[in-house]
Design a protein around this motif. Structure first.
Motif, PDB file in Angstrom:
ATOM      1  N   ASN A 271       0.515  -1.117   0.203  1.00 37.82           N
ATOM      2  CA  ASN A 271      -0.371  -0.245   0.188  1.00 37.82           C
ATOM      3  C   ASN A 271       1.193   1.083  -0.380  1.00 37.82           C
ATOM      4  O   ASN A 271       0.281   2.003  -1.319  1.00 37.82           O
ATOM      5  N   LYS A 272       1.919   0.653   0.788  1.00 41.66           N
ATOM      6  CA  LYS A 272       2.559   2.762   0.549  1.00 41.66           C
ATOM      7  C   LYS A 272       3.129   2.972  -0.332  1.00 41.66           C
ATOM      8  O   LYS A 272       3.417   4.085  -1.034  1.00 41.66           O
ATOM      9  N   MET A 273       4.143   1.774  -0.528  1.00 40.84           N
ATOM     10  CA  MET A 273       4.151   1.691  -2.684  1.00 40.84           C
ATOM     11  C   MET A 273       3.715   2.179  -3.545  1.00 40.84           C
ATOM     12  O   MET A 273       3.710   3.468  -4.120  1.00 40.84           O
ATOM     13  N   MET A 274       2.033   1.716  -3.692  1.00 43.58           N
ATOM     14  CA  MET A 274       1.146   1.945  -5.003  1.00 43.58           C
ATOM     15  C   MET A 274       0.635   3.566  -3.999  1.00 43.58           C
ATOM     16  O   MET A 274       0.773   4.416  -5.369  1.00 43.58           O
ATOM     17  N   TYR A 275       0.775   4.174  -3.180  1.00 48.71           N
ATOM     18  CA  TYR A 275       0.561   5.089  -2.695  1.00 48.71           C
ATOM     19  C   TYR A 275       1.443   6.837  -3.239  1.00 48.71           C
ATOM     20  O   TYR A 275       1.355   7.363  -3.435  1.00 48.71           O
ATOM     21  N   LEU A 276       2.614   5.891  -2.653  1.00 52.75           N
ATOM     22  CA  LEU A 276       3.357   6.662  -3.505  1.00 52.75           C
ATOM     23  C   LEU A 276       4.089   7.200  -4.939  1.00 52.75           C
ATOM     24  O   LEU A 276       4.167   7.890  -5.329  1.00 52.75           O
ATOM     25  N   MET A 277       3.236   5.911  -4.914  1.00 51.93           N
ATOM     26  CA  MET A 277       3.036   5.874  -6.957  1.00 51.93           C
ATOM     27  C   MET A 277       2.287   7.870  -7.055  1.00 51.93           C
ATOM     28  O   MET A 277       2.383   8.630  -8.341  1.00 51.93           O
ATOM     29  N   ILE A 278       1.090   7.067  -6.381  1.00 50.51           N
ATOM     30  CA  ILE A 278      -0.288   8.090  -6.612  1.00 50.51           C
ATOM     31  C   ILE A 278      -0.279  10.230  -6.487  1.00 50.51           C
ATOM     32  O   ILE A 278      -0.406  10.599  -6.948  1.00 50.51           O
ATOM     33  N   ILE A 279       0.888   9.550  -4.749  1.00 52.15           N
ATOM     34  CA  ILE A 279       0.748  11.326  -4.655  1.00 52.15           C
ATOM     35  C   ILE A 279       2.046  11.435  -4.822  1.00 52.15           C
ATOM     36  O   ILE A 279       2.298  12.608  -5.046  1.00 52.15           O
ATOM     37  N   VAL A 280       3.515  10.492  -5.465  1.00 53.45           N
ATOM     38  CA  VAL A 280       4.479  11.366  -5.853  1.00 53.45           C
ATOM     39  C   VAL A 280       5.125  11.133  -6.804  1.00 53.45           C
ATOM     40  O   VAL A 280       5.082  11.932  -8.366  1.00 53.45           O
ATOM     41  N   ALA A 281       4.749   9.925  -7.981  1.00 54.69           N
ATOM     42  CA  ALA A 281       5.152   9.410  -9.048  1.00 54.69           C
ATOM     43  C   ALA A 281       4.220  10.179  -9.946  1.00 54.69           C
ATOM     44  O   ALA A 281       4.616  10.662 -11.458  1.00 54.69           O
ATOM     45  N   LEU A 282       2.870   9.997 -10.420  1.00 57.59           N
ATOM     46  CA  LEU A 282       1.866  11.011 -11.322  1.00 57.59           C
ATOM     47  C   LEU A 282       1.699  11.913 -11.331  1.00 57.59           C
ATOM     48  O   LEU A 282       2.052  12.642 -12.322  1.00 57.59           O
ATOM     49  N   PRO A 283       1.906  12.430  -9.840  1.00 59.72           N
ATOM     50  CA  PRO A 283       2.402  14.573  -9.948  1.00 59.72           C
ATOM     51  C   PRO A 283       2.602  14.320 -10.407  1.00 59.72           C
ATOM     52  O   PRO A 283       3.491  16.131 -11.335  1.00 59.72           O
ATOM     53  N   MET A 284       4.904  14.140 -10.437  1.00 57.82           N
ATOM     54  CA  MET A 284       5.254  13.937 -11.184  1.00 57.82           C
ATOM     55  C   MET A 284       5.746  13.836 -12.919  1.00 57.82           C
ATOM     56  O   MET A 284       5.976  14.827 -14.148  1.00 57.82           O
ATOM     57  N   MET A 285       4.771  12.989 -13.410  1.00 54.61           N
ATOM     58  CA  MET A 285       4.270  12.518 -14.993  1.00 54.61           C
ATOM     59  C   MET A 285       3.709  12.982 -15.718  1.00 54.61           C
ATOM     60  O   MET A 285       3.193  13.576 -16.687  1.00 54.61           O
ATOM     61  N   SER A 286       2.173  13.283 -15.009  1.00 53.53           N
ATOM     62  CA  SER A 286       0.891  13.675 -15.047  1.00 53.53           C
ATOM     63  C   SER A 286       1.402  14.696 -15.877  1.00 53.53           C
ATOM     64  O   SER A 286       0.708  15.556 -17.329  1.00 53.53           O
ATOM     65  N   PRO A 287       2.462  16.018 -15.487  1.00 53.56           N
ATOM     66  CA  PRO A 287       2.094  17.207 -16.312  1.00 53.56           C
ATOM     67  C   PRO A 287       3.425  16.727 -17.929  1.00 53.56           C
ATOM     68  O   PRO A 287       2.706  17.631 -18.770  1.00 53.56           O
TER      69      PRO A 287
END
Length: 336
Positions: A271-287
Motif C-alpha cells: 500500500n505504501k509503495m502504491m500510494y507513493l506512486m499516486i502521490i509522488v510519481a504520478l504528479p511528477m509524470m502527469s504534466p
C-alpha cells in the motif's frame, strides 16, 4: 486522560519506510526531486493556461483544475514526509493527522471527479462536435468545476468527523508515511467495522461511479473515432484522448488495488509503495503526459516563458490582470 489501561493519544508516530533507513538521505533526495518537478510542472500548466488566451477553452480549463488538485494532494503529504526523513523524527500531532487524512482523501476524490469531467468534455468535442460550443459554455464549465471541488470535500466529510471523534487509546504508531485511514482505524479502541464498510461504500461511489462514467464516455468516443473515414482525422481525435486515458489508467489502477477492500486489511508495504506512486510519481509524470505531445500547449508555453523572461518581477501581477476570461473552444468544434 485515562482510558482503561491506556491514555488518549495526542500525537502519532508515522513509521514510514524503516527498511530504507540505511539509504534515508538518498531516498529523501529522490522524493524531494520528484516533488519539486511535480510542483513546477503543475504550476506551469496553471500559469500557461491562465496567461495564454488561446488556451482559454474548456479542455485546458479542466486540465488546470486537475493540476491544482494534484498540487494540493501531493503538498498535504509530501512536505511532512520529507521533514520526517530529514529530521529522523516521525511524530505528527493528532489534529494535524486528522486534517491531513481528510484533505488527502478529499483531493483524491476531486481528482477522480475532474478526470470524469474531462472525459465528458472529450466526449462532447468528438461525438457532438457541432453542438460543442452550445453545450460547453463558460457557465457550464464553471459549474462542473465547482461541483468537482464541492463533491470532493463533502462526500468524505461524515467519515472524517467520525474518525476524528473516535477514542484512540492503543499504541500510537501508524504503519504508513502519512495518516491513511486504514492504519489509523487499527488504533481506535472501539469497533470500527461499520466505518470500514462506509469507507468501502464511499470508495465504490467515488471510484467506481466516476470510473464507469469515464468508461462509458470513452466507449462512445472510440466508437466515433473508428467511424472517422480519414486516418489523419482518427489520429488527431485519438491524440486528444491518449494522455487522459494514460492518467486514468494509472490513477484508477493503483487506487482500486489499495482501497476497494476493508481498509484495515492488506499488506501495508505494498500500500505504501502504491500510494507513493499516486502521490509522488504520478504528479511528477502527469504534466509531461498531458503536454509533451500537445503542440498547442508547447507553443503557448514558449510564448509565456518568453514574456515572463522580459517582465520585471514586480510587473508580473499587472500582466496577470490583463488576461482575458475563458472563451469557448473553436478548435474543438472543427470537423475531424
Amino acid at each position: 486522560m485515562e482510558v482503561g489501561n491506556g491514555t488518549f493519544i495526542t500525537e502519532f508516530v508515522l513509521l514510514g519506510f524503516p527498511e530504507l533507513h540505511g539509504i534515508r538521505m538518498a531516498f529523501f533526495t529522490l522524493v524531494l526531486l520528484m516533488y519539486l518537478i511535480s510542483v513546477l510542472g503543475n504550476c506551469l500548466i496553471i500559469t500557461v493556461v491562465f496567461m495564454e488566451p488561446k488556451l482559454h477553452m474548456p479542455m485546458y480549463f479542466f486540465l488546470s483544475n486537475f493540476s491544482l488538485a494534484e498540487l494540493w494532494s501531493t503538498t498535504v503529504v509530501v512536505p511532512k514526509m520529507l521533514t520526517n526523513l530529514a529530521l529522523d523524527q516521525n511524530t505528527i500531532c493528532f489534529t494535524c493527522c486528522m486534517a491531513q487524512s481528510y484533505v488527502a482523501f478529499s483531493m483524491g476524490a476531486t481528482q477522480f471527479f475532474n478526470l470524469t469531467v474531462m472525459s465528458f468534455d472529450r466526449y462532447t468535442a468528438i461525438c457532438k462536435p457541432f453542438l460543442y460550443n452550445a453545450k460547453m459554455t463558460n457557465g457550464l464549465c464553471l459549474s462542473l468545476s465547482l461541483l468537482t471541488w464541492f463533491s470532493g470535500f463533502t462526500l468524505n466529510f461524515f467519515q472524517a468527523i467520525v474518525v476524528w471523534a473516535y477514542p484512540y487509546c492503543r499504541q500510537n504508531v501508524i504503519d504508513h508515511f502519512f495518516c491513511d485511514v486504514g492504519p489509523l482505524l487499527k488504533l481506535a479502541c472501539v469497533d470500527t467495522t461499520l466505518m470500514e464498510l462506509i469507507g468501502v461504500f464511499y470508495g465504490a461511489v467515488v471510484m467506481w461511479g466516476s470510473f464507469l462514467f469515464t468508461l462509458v464516455s470513452y466507449a462512445c468516443i472510440i466508437t466515433t473515432i473508428v467511424r472517422i473515414p480519414s486516418v489523419s482525422g482518427r489520429s488527431k481525435a485519438f491524440s486528444t484522448c491518449s494522455s487522459h486515458l494514460t492518467v486514468v489508467g494509472i490513477l484508477y489502477g493503483a487506487t482500486f488495488f489499495m482501497y476497494l477492500r476493508p481498509s484495515t486489511q492488506g499488506d501495508t508495504r505494498i500500500n505504501k509503495m502504491m500510494y507513493l506512486m499516486i502521490i509522488v510519481a504520478l504528479p511528477m509524470m502527469s504534466p509531461f503526459i498531458f503536454t509533451i505531445r500537445n503542440h498547442e500547449f508547447r507553443a503557448a508555453t514558449n510564448k509565456v516563458l518568453s514574456i515572463l523572461d522580459r517582465i520585471p518581477p514586480f510587473a508580473f501581477m499587472e500582466v496577470m490582470k490583463q488576461q482575458v476570461p475563458m472563451k469557448k473552444c473553436p478548435p474543438c468544434s472543427r470537423k475531424l
